[in-house]
Design a protein around this motif. Structure first.
Motif, PDB file in Angstrom:
ATOM      1  N   LEU A  32      13.052 -10.423   0.760  1.00  0.00           N
ATOM      2  CA  LEU A  32      11.664  -9.964   0.758  1.00  0.00           C
ATOM      3  C   LEU A  32      11.184  -9.484   2.124  1.00  0.00           C
ATOM      4  O   LEU A  32      10.241  -8.698   2.214  1.00  0.00           O
ATOM      5  N   MET A  33      11.834  -9.933   3.189  1.00  0.00           N
ATOM      6  CA  MET A  33      11.323  -9.642   4.538  1.00  0.00           C
ATOM      7  C   MET A  33      11.361  -8.153   4.880  1.00  0.00           C
ATOM      8  O   MET A  33      10.593  -7.695   5.722  1.00  0.00           O
ATOM      9  N   HIS A  34      12.239  -7.381   4.207  1.00  0.00           N
ATOM     10  CA  HIS A  34      12.308  -5.946   4.512  1.00  0.00           C
ATOM     11  C   HIS A  34      11.031  -5.214   4.077  1.00  0.00           C
ATOM     12  O   HIS A  34      10.800  -4.066   4.489  1.00  0.00           O
ATOM     13  N   LEU A  35      10.197  -5.879   3.252  1.00  0.00           N
ATOM     14  CA  LEU A  35       8.950  -5.250   2.821  1.00  0.00           C
ATOM     15  C   LEU A  35       7.920  -5.199   3.945  1.00  0.00           C
ATOM     16  O   LEU A  35       6.941  -4.460   3.851  1.00  0.00           O
ATOM     17  N   TYR A  36       8.148  -5.996   4.987  1.00  0.00           N
ATOM     18  CA  TYR A  36       7.313  -5.896   6.182  1.00  0.00           C
ATOM     19  C   TYR A  36       7.902  -4.798   7.066  1.00  0.00           C
ATOM     20  O   TYR A  36       8.918  -4.995   7.735  1.00  0.00           O
ATOM     21  N   ASN A  37       7.314  -3.637   7.047  1.00  0.00           N
ATOM     22  CA  ASN A  37       7.773  -2.541   7.892  1.00  0.00           C
ATOM     23  C   ASN A  37       6.559  -1.866   8.541  1.00  0.00           C
ATOM     24  O   ASN A  37       5.412  -2.197   8.226  1.00  0.00           O
ATOM     25  N   ARG A  73       4.530  -2.346  16.074  1.00  0.00           N
ATOM     26  CA  ARG A  73       5.961  -2.454  16.418  1.00  0.00           C
ATOM     27  C   ARG A  73       6.255  -3.783  17.108  1.00  0.00           C
ATOM     28  O   ARG A  73       7.278  -4.428  16.853  1.00  0.00           O
ATOM     29  N   ASP A  74       5.354  -4.191  18.000  1.00  0.00           N
ATOM     30  CA  ASP A  74       5.530  -5.471  18.688  1.00  0.00           C
ATOM     31  C   ASP A  74       5.473  -6.632  17.689  1.00  0.00           C
ATOM     32  O   ASP A  74       6.257  -7.589  17.784  1.00  0.00           O
ATOM     33  N   LEU A  75       4.566  -6.536  16.729  1.00  0.00           N
ATOM     34  CA  LEU A  75       4.443  -7.572  15.704  1.00  0.00           C
ATOM     35  C   LEU A  75       5.710  -7.664  14.872  1.00  0.00           C
ATOM     36  O   LEU A  75       6.227  -8.763  14.602  1.00  0.00           O
ATOM     37  N   ARG A  81      12.587 -11.574  15.226  1.00  0.00           N
ATOM     38  CA  ARG A  81      13.160 -12.624  16.081  1.00  0.00           C
ATOM     39  C   ARG A  81      12.670 -14.012  15.686  1.00  0.00           C
ATOM     40  O   ARG A  81      12.978 -14.996  16.368  1.00  0.00           O
ATOM     41  N   MET A  82      11.862 -14.085  14.608  1.00  0.00           N
ATOM     42  CA  MET A  82      11.232 -15.336  14.193  1.00  0.00           C
ATOM     43  C   MET A  82      10.361 -15.891  15.309  1.00  0.00           C
ATOM     44  O   MET A  82      10.193 -17.102  15.450  1.00  0.00           O
ATOM     45  N   ALA A  83       9.792 -14.991  16.104  1.00  0.00           N
ATOM     46  CA  ALA A  83       8.945 -15.396  17.224  1.00  0.00           C
ATOM     47  C   ALA A  83       7.458 -15.301  16.875  1.00  0.00           C
ATOM     48  O   ALA A  83       6.618 -15.750  17.658  1.00  0.00           O
ATOM     49  N   TYR A  84       7.152 -14.703  15.729  1.00  0.00           N
ATOM     50  CA  TYR A  84       5.736 -14.596  15.323  1.00  0.00           C
ATOM     51  C   TYR A  84       5.257 -15.933  14.775  1.00  0.00           C
ATOM     52  O   TYR A  84       5.888 -16.530  13.904  1.00  0.00           O
ATOM     53  N   ARG A 196       9.677 -19.739   5.603  1.00  0.00           N
ATOM     54  CA  ARG A 196       9.365 -20.319   6.920  1.00  0.00           C
ATOM     55  C   ARG A 196       8.050 -19.782   7.451  1.00  0.00           C
ATOM     56  O   ARG A 196       7.272 -20.525   8.064  1.00  0.00           O
ATOM     57  N   TYR A 197       7.771 -18.496   7.207  1.00  0.00           N
ATOM     58  CA  TYR A 197       6.499 -17.939   7.672  1.00  0.00           C
ATOM     59  C   TYR A 197       5.324 -18.501   6.869  1.00  0.00           C
ATOM     60  O   TYR A 197       4.236 -18.710   7.415  1.00  0.00           O
ATOM     61  N   ILE A 198       5.530 -18.756   5.593  1.00  0.00           N
ATOM     62  CA  ILE A 198       4.487 -19.396   4.794  1.00  0.00           C
ATOM     63  C   ILE A 198       4.207 -20.800   5.341  1.00  0.00           C
ATOM     64  O   ILE A 198       3.047 -21.208   5.504  1.00  0.00           O
ATOM     65  N   VAL A 199       5.276 -21.537   5.653  1.00  0.00           N
ATOM     66  CA  VAL A 199       5.119 -22.893   6.200  1.00  0.00           C
ATOM     67  C   VAL A 199       4.410 -22.847   7.546  1.00  0.00           C
ATOM     68  O   VAL A 199       3.552 -23.683   7.842  1.00  0.00           O
ATOM     69  N   ARG A 200       4.750 -21.864   8.374  1.00  0.00           N
ATOM     70  CA  ARG A 200       4.071 -21.722   9.668  1.00  0.00           C
ATOM     71  C   ARG A 200       2.579 -21.448   9.475  1.00  0.00           C
ATOM     72  O   ARG A 200       1.755 -21.904  10.273  1.00  0.00           O
TER      73      ARG A 200
END
Length: 438
Positions: A32-37, A73-75, A81-84, A196-200
């Motif tokens: 699903l993560m590829h939908l974030y573009n 792009r930065d986002l 990188r799982m840094a967000y 993981r992003y939902i949990v964050r």
């Protein structure tokens, strides 16, 4: 590939996810993560309302958009990188509708998080919206409160009901268990970076009076993702339980009408209603939800018994009181009207608004803004059977306007006769039925 083509592909993929989910409600999705573009997040930015309240960082849509491409792009780079990490939500207390003196917490996210939440909401809706039952109406595309009111009214009219269970959940949004919700998500979603992003997002916490609070439960009201997550939780806890577990074990018919945490269960058999009421508390407790025992009630609502002179009850749903009355031909039929307490509270708010604003603007613009408020009231409460209550609100609100605008100085501004002439030149909206239920 052009941005239009990429956006088209993203929308197509979301539609395909919805189609696959509709065909097989238990289908799992691992990517699903590829939908974030860049294009999909830019579209989410464009769709966000820039007039909404700002998060604790005070960054507005206009400020974020000054260097939009670089920021997006930065986002995305941080997400890869799982840094967000989502930022804490600013909590703002707002008055409860129809409950003077009481407030409910509203969560306001920072603007960058709103962009991610907007895309996350689209993905979650594609996954789960096709699996939700027709008994659910709240915060769903193409459905709303008036659909729920109309369907409930028609069902009460067509079906001989014995008892209605009026359900009141205590602090529903604030008691949703994060771990249980995560387990529900993982049944369908196998993309663990997405999880993981939902949990964050759950662990980001809430800023209240400058203090950061992190809790293992609750989704903030006001967050873009909260409605779909709350619907998923309520779907599993209430809708699936009623439809798949309870209904097969009952004698008569049972029908659920739910608008997020506001729910009504119609039963054709009193014994069935008693069984459901007893089992409901245990079911909710199993998922960390609480039933407001004082406000949850079983209401006798039989047209047949009412026709024999037996007193029946009333119940409230989405701002309306449902009751049994007589039609023009003398038949017992279900009707509805504005909740009396809510009508009084709204008139009180009209009074406070006129008193606060009567010195801030001239009479004509003040009157026009007041008329827009009348029209807004009619837009929601103008339903079949409720014309008299809407007319009463208009009449009383105009009286309030005249009274307090006439006190803008020590001398009376004008008499009622002059005010009537004023209304002829600038007529207020007329009460009308906006939503026909039959």
């Amino acid at each position: 590939m052009s941005s239009t083509e990429i956006q088209y592909n993203t929308n197509t993929k979301l539609k395909r996810i919805a189609w696959l989910s509709e065909r097989d409600p238990h289908k799992e999705f691992a990517s699903l993560m590829h939908l974030y573009n860049e294009e999909s997040l830019t579209r989410c930015y464009q769709e966000l309302d820039g007039r909404k309240a700002l998060g604790y960082d005070k960054v507005s849509k206009e400020m974020y958009g000054q260097n939009l491409s670089k920021n997006i792009r930065d986002l995305l780079e941080r997400m890869k990188r799982m840094a967000y990490r989502p930022q804490p939500v600013k909590e703002v207390p707002i008055p409860k509708e129809g409950k003077p003196g009481e407030t409910r917490p509203l969560g306001i996210s920072v603007f960058e998080d709103k962009i991610i939440q907007s895309m996350t909401k689209k993905i979650l809706e594609s996954l789960y919206e096709p699996t939700f039952y027709d008994c659910s109406y709240g915060f769903r595309p193409g459905r709303g409160c008036h659909d729920a009111i109309k369907d409930l009214q028609n069902y009460l009219h067509e079906t001989e009901i014995e008892t209605v269970i009026d359900i009141d959940l205590g602090n529903f949004f604030g008691t949703i268990n994060h771990l249980m919700l995560q387990e529900l998500l993982e049944q369908k979603i196998k993309d663990f970076r997405f999880i993981r992003y939902i949990v964050r997002m759950f662990k980001a916490g809430v800023l209240s009076d400058g203090e950061l609070k992190v809790s293992p439960e609750g989704v903030p009201q006001g967050s873009i993702c909260s409605p779909i997550l709350a619907n998923l939780y309520a779907h599993h806890v209430i809708d699936v339980w009623i439809q798949d577990i309870i209904k097969p074990r009952l004698k008569g018919k049972v029908r659920l009408f739910r608008y997020c945490d506001d729910a009504i269960i119609c039963c054709t058999c009193v014994e069935d209603a008693t069984k459901i009421r007893k089992a409901l508390t245990k079911r909710l407790e199993r998922f960390n939800l609480k039933l407001n025992e004082e406000k949850t009630k079983m209401v006798p609502f039989s047209k047949r018994k009412a026709g024999k002179g037996e007193r029946q009850g009333t119940f409230d749903f989405l701002g309306f009181t449902f009751y049994l009355g007589k039609s023009l031909h003398g038949r017992i039929v279900p009707k509805l009207k504005t909740i009396r307490k809510r009508l009084k509270n709204k008139l009180m708010r009209v009074k406070e608004w006129v008193k606060e604003n009567r010195h801030k603007m001239k009479l004509v613009p003040l009157w026009r803004k007041f008329c827009r408020k009348l029209a807004g009231h009619c837009q929601y409460y103008g339903v079949s059977h409720n014309y008299e209550e809407v007319s009463l609100f208009f009449y009383e609100a105009i009286k309030i306007f005249f009274k307090w605008c006439n006190r803008r100085s020590q001398k009376k501004s004008f008499t009622w006769e002059k005010f009537s002439c004023f209304m002829k030149k600038l007529p207020p909206p007329k009460p009308k039925i906006v939503h026909k239920l039959f």
